[in-house]
Design an enzyme around this catalytic site. Structure first.
Site, PDB file in Angstrom:
ATOM      1  N   LEU A   1      -9.690   9.199  -4.489  1.00 23.11           N
ATOM      2  CA  LEU A   1      -8.633   9.156  -3.467  1.00 23.11           C
ATOM      3  C   LEU A   1      -7.282   8.788  -4.053  1.00 23.11           C
ATOM      4  O   LEU A   1      -6.238   9.206  -3.562  1.00 23.11           O
ATOM      5  CB  LEU A   1      -9.000   8.149  -2.371  1.00 23.11           C
ATOM      6  CG  LEU A   1     -10.200   8.493  -1.488  1.00 23.11           C
ATOM      7  CD1 LEU A   1     -10.509   7.343  -0.543  1.00 23.11           C
ATOM      8  CD2 LEU A   1      -9.926   9.763  -0.702  1.00 23.11           C
TER       9      LEU A   1
ATOM     10  N   GLY B   1      -5.794   2.383  -7.440  1.00 18.98           N
ATOM     11  CA  GLY B   1      -5.526   1.068  -6.888  1.00 18.98           C
ATOM     12  C   GLY B   1      -4.950   0.139  -7.925  1.00 18.98           C
ATOM     13  O   GLY B   1      -4.672   0.520  -9.068  1.00 18.98           O
ATOM     14  N   GLY B   2      -4.761  -1.127  -7.529  1.00 16.65           N
ATOM     15  CA  GLY B   2      -4.166  -2.100  -8.433  1.00 16.65           C
ATOM     16  C   GLY B   2      -5.051  -2.408  -9.629  1.00 16.65           C
ATOM     17  O   GLY B   2      -4.576  -2.820 -10.678  1.00 16.65           O
TER      18      GLY B   2
ATOM     19  N   GLY C   1      -7.845  -0.187 -10.530  1.00 20.54           N
ATOM     20  CA  GLY C   1      -8.622   0.965 -10.943  1.00 20.54           C
ATOM     21  C   GLY C   1      -8.569   2.047  -9.882  1.00 20.54           C
ATOM     22  O   GLY C   1      -7.825   1.973  -8.907  1.00 20.54           O
TER      23      GLY C   1
ATOM     24  N   LYS D   1     -13.305   0.767  -4.012  1.00 16.36           N
ATOM     25  CA  LYS D   1     -12.326   0.447  -5.037  1.00 16.36           C
ATOM     26  C   LYS D   1     -12.788  -0.740  -5.862  1.00 16.36           C
ATOM     27  O   LYS D   1     -13.613  -1.545  -5.437  1.00 16.36           O
ATOM     28  CB  LYS D   1     -10.978   0.143  -4.390  1.00 16.36           C
ATOM     29  CG  LYS D   1     -11.008  -1.012  -3.398  1.00 16.36           C
ATOM     30  CD  LYS D   1      -9.643  -1.302  -2.803  1.00 16.36           C
ATOM     31  CE  LYS D   1      -8.711  -1.860  -3.848  1.00 16.36           C
ATOM     32  NZ  LYS D   1      -7.409  -2.271  -3.297  1.00 16.36           N
TER      33      LYS D   1
ATOM     34  N   ASP E   1       1.599  -9.428  -0.877  1.00 10.58           N
ATOM     35  CA  ASP E   1       1.995  -8.136  -1.441  1.00 10.58           C
ATOM     36  C   ASP E   1       2.177  -7.116  -0.313  1.00 10.58           C
ATOM     37  O   ASP E   1       1.604  -6.029  -0.342  1.00 10.58           O
ATOM     38  CB  ASP E   1       0.934  -7.654  -2.438  1.00 10.58           C
ATOM     39  CG  ASP E   1       1.434  -6.494  -3.295  1.00 10.58           C
ATOM     40  OD1 ASP E   1       2.660  -6.285  -3.363  1.00 10.58           O
ATOM     41  OD2 ASP E   1       0.593  -5.798  -3.896  1.00 10.58           O
TER      42      ASP E   1
END
Length: 737
Positions: A418, A421-422, A424, A440, A539
């Site tokens: 998709l 991510g932060g 992987g 994830k 974040d």
């Protein structure tokens, strides 16, 4: 062989007494059951087992009913378990809009006048449908109370959306097992004074019924559409209670065997007596190796086991015998054990045996190596599981722990990526119920971080809110834990606003942007007010606000983007985009809920300008918007042209002012997320009722409005807010049984 076939055919047709009708409609009527008035005065049934063969309602066909009743019979069996499958009515009670009863039926029917039937406890279950009701059934002689036992359950509904299809655990529907010994279908209703049924149009009636296990599946629509004359199939156990006369004394096998032959029901050769496990009396079975009707002379006949290899296996040559069968290895084969249980093997010469032994030895060595590798792999996965906090997380009921094999099946071995991510790649997955998920990587966990990781996963799994991305579960049998989240079909707000390789830049109306802002604020407000924990996202940015297929925003990537204990305000490590991070945190390392407010202010600016946080060659959206506002007192020049119409300007200006309030340098001057969410809800109300025109700017006072989805008690000096939930709780009193 011909003689055996003729005998089997004769036994198959011998299910009733000679001269008696043995079929009604599509149903066989085996003795001890019999049809009333069959062949004049012939005694076609034992007492209590009479069947009437009656015409159906339109008179076009015949169907069996229990004699003296209108209870339809669906099936009758004598072996291996004596049962009658029948249709019994559903009990019900209905109410009008003021909560007054308009009628009821206890479902009472008279089917057990001779006491031969018991409702099967192993094949039936009791259901109660309705909202705010209690129903139960009872049976047995008096003891401590009027009856030996009471069995039932209670349902509750909060509103018309409470009940869900397939869910029968107390909300709109409940079900329980029943004990043995139940002799009738009589249901009783709990006192209506416990809960009012007034204004309950979503459930005007309550229903109670016993039904065959696995037959009924709850549908929420049944609460309003089930007819009051509904019937349900269930199974009745039956037993011989007397010796064939009018005696009401219940017999056991020991007592029945002492009676004269005409009074003892097990009359066939190769039959045996079995004491009933559900109520008094006994029933008959054919002995092992025989089948048929043990209640008829010569009714039990030999089984040809060789014709039924699934039930009676033979790995050689099968030969039927009376009451059993023989199984021997065919010529050239041997078996040291029993060929009924183990295959026969060829009789090999010495050379063949040596070759076979060498082959088997090599095979066993390969198997041993594979088993060793499997053991090593299993130990490694167990070590990962322990290292990643599995012992603690497997005790948390709100999270599912997936095995590595299950995760590979869900993601089809990580076949569809998709995004990134932060920590992987993020993979698309499908659960067994066909629902989509996103999988994830999390942070790498060691002994020092284990407690932080397990605490964060536990808190995430317990945060249930429509604007918080739901954590479905995790996999711990890998070096770096994998987290399984609900799937957001439209990607991130970053993708929706600015587009990427897979998203085009589509027009987004102002009301939809406002809904996204409100939902995101509600998600952050929930996090800031979650139980007794102090949750800070750390974040907040469009990349971490996901949008599902219904345009509902979901806050994501919280908790595990930092290693932060819930009682510690100092963040030792935060991984996030620097353009959204609170300058106060950058200077002091002090991460508070007001830090999330600052980041959310930046998100609001992106929503109304549709510019990235850093746009052009090197322009800062925050700096440029605040500079424009200080200079002109308005952000109109930077609003997205697609929505900067005259009718929208007032709302856009108010959102821009709210964003500037969130971006204040002094954290004490910033509103909290309670105030932010409430201001956005008020703007939605203004837009909905057309009040944005000709209206002076509103001062942000943080006052809750009636449009707010829930009430909050806010302390602006604290970093958290306590949620005030409704206190109305239904009475816990139960009616006397």
């Amino acid at each position: 062989m011909l003689a055996a076939l003729a005998m089997a055919a004769t036994a198959a047709s011998l299910i009733g007494e000679p001269g008696c009708q043995t079929r009604c409609g599509d149903v066989d009527i085996p003795y001890p059951f019999g049809i009333v008035t069959s062949n004049g005065g012939v005694n076609c049934s034992l007492p209590g087992f009479e069947i009437s063969c009656a015409r159906t309602g339109n008179g076009s066909a015949v169907a069996p009913v229990l004699a003296g009743t209108d209870i339809a019979v669906l099936n009758l069996s004598v072996m291996p378990r004596p049962q009658a499958r029948v249709l019994l009515p559903v009990a019900w009670q209905c109410f009008n809009s003021t909560g007054d009863s308009t009628g009821k039926s206890y479902g009472t029917v008279r089917f057990n006048a001779d006491g031969v039937y018991r409702i099967s406890d192993t094949h039936n279950e009791l259901f109660v449908l309705g909202c705010n009701t209690l129903m139960y059934t009872n049976s047995g002689p008096p003891g401590r109370y009027k009856y030996t036992f009471y069995t039932g359950c209670m349902t509750f509904c909060n509103d018309s959306g409470s009940a869900q299809d397939g869910k029968c655990a107390g909300v709109g529907c409940c079900h329980v097992d029943i004990p043995p010994g139940l002799t009738d279908n009589w249901m009783q209703f709990g006192s209506t004074s416990t809960w009012s049924h007034a204004d309950q149009e979503f459930s005007p009636c309550d229903y109670g019924f016993i039904v065959e296990r696995g037959y009924y599946s709850f549908k929420a629509s049944d609460l309003t559409t089930m007819p009051v004359n509904q019937t349900m199939p269930l199974r009745l156990d039956w037993a011989i209670r007397s010796g064939g006369n009018s005696s009401s004394t219940s017999m056991s096998c020991a007592a029945a065997a002492k009676k004269n032959k005409p009074q003892y029901a097990c009359v066939s050769d190769h039959s045996e007596c079995v004491n009933s496990s559900n109520g008094p009396g006994y029933f008959c079975n054919c002995t092992q190796g025989y089948e048929g009707n043990p209640y008829i002379v010569n009714g039990c006949t030999n089984i040809n086991e060789c014709a039924r290899p699934t039930e009676y296996p033979c790995h050689g040559v099968c030969r039927d015998t009376e009451g059993s069968y023989e199984c021997k290895c065919r010529a050239g084969y041997q078996n040291d054990g029993n060929p009924k249980e183990q295959p026969c093997s060829p009789k090999f010469p010495l050379a063949a045996q040596l070759a076979l032994g060498i082959t088997l030895g090599i095979s066993l060595l390969i198997v041993a190596i594979l088993l060793t590798l499997m053991v090593i792999h299993k130990r490694r996965m167990n070590e990962y599981f322990r290292k990643n906090g599995g012992s603690a997380l497997q005790k948390v009921e709100s999270i599912k722990i997936f095995t590595k094999d299950e995760l590979n099946k869900i993601t089809k071995n990580n076949s569809e990526v998709l995004g990134q991510g932060g920590f992987g790649k993020v993979y698309k997955g499908t659960l067994e119920d066909s629902s989509m998920v996103a999988v994830k990587s999390s942070i790498e966990v060691n002994e020092e971080r284990k407690e932080d990781f397990t605490n964060e996963v536990t808190i995430q799994s317990q945060m249930i809110h429509r604007n918080i991305l739901k954590l479905v579960g995790c996999c711990l049998e890998v070096d770096v834990p994998m987290l399984v989240y609900e799937f957001a079909a439209k990607g991130s707000l970053q993708d929706v606003l600015h587009g990427d390789g897979t998203h085009s830049r589509l027009p987004i109306p102002l009301d939809l942007r406002l809904e996204i802002a409100i939902g995101s604020a509600e998600g952050l407000r929930y996090m800031h007010s979650f139980t007794n924990h102090t949750i800070r996202h750390g974040d907040v940015k469009p990349d971490n606000i996901l949008i599902d297929d219904k345009w509902i925003p979901k806050i994501s990537d919280f908790g595990l983007s930092k290693l932060l204990k819930v009682d510690n305000y100092i963040a030792t490590m935060v991984i996030g985009c620097m353009s959204y991070i609170d300058p106060v945190f950058m200077k002091t390392g002090l991460l508070t809920q007001k830090s999330d407010v600052y980041s959310f202010g930046a998100v609001l600016l992106e929503l109304i300008t549709r510019k990235k946080i850093v746009y052009g060659k090197n322009s800062s959206l925050i700096i440029e918007f605040c500079r424009l506002y200080d200079k002109e007192g308005s952000g109109r020049a930077m609003f997205d042209e697609d929505i900067a119409t005259e009718e929208n300007i007032f709302i856009l200006e108010q959102i821009g002012k709210l964003a500037i309030e969130c971006l204040k340098d002094d954290v004490n001057d910033r509103p909290d997320m309670n105030e932010v969410a409430e201001q956005l809800v008020m703007l939605r109300r203004d837009m909905k009722y057309g009040k944005a025109q000709n209206k002076s700017p509103r001062q942000f006072e943080g006052i809750a409005t009636s449009d707010s989805p829930r009430s909050f008690a806010t302390d602006t000096t604290s970093s958290s807010a306590a949620i005030s939930l409704p206190s109305a709780t239904p009475s816990r009193e139960f009616p006397d049984l």
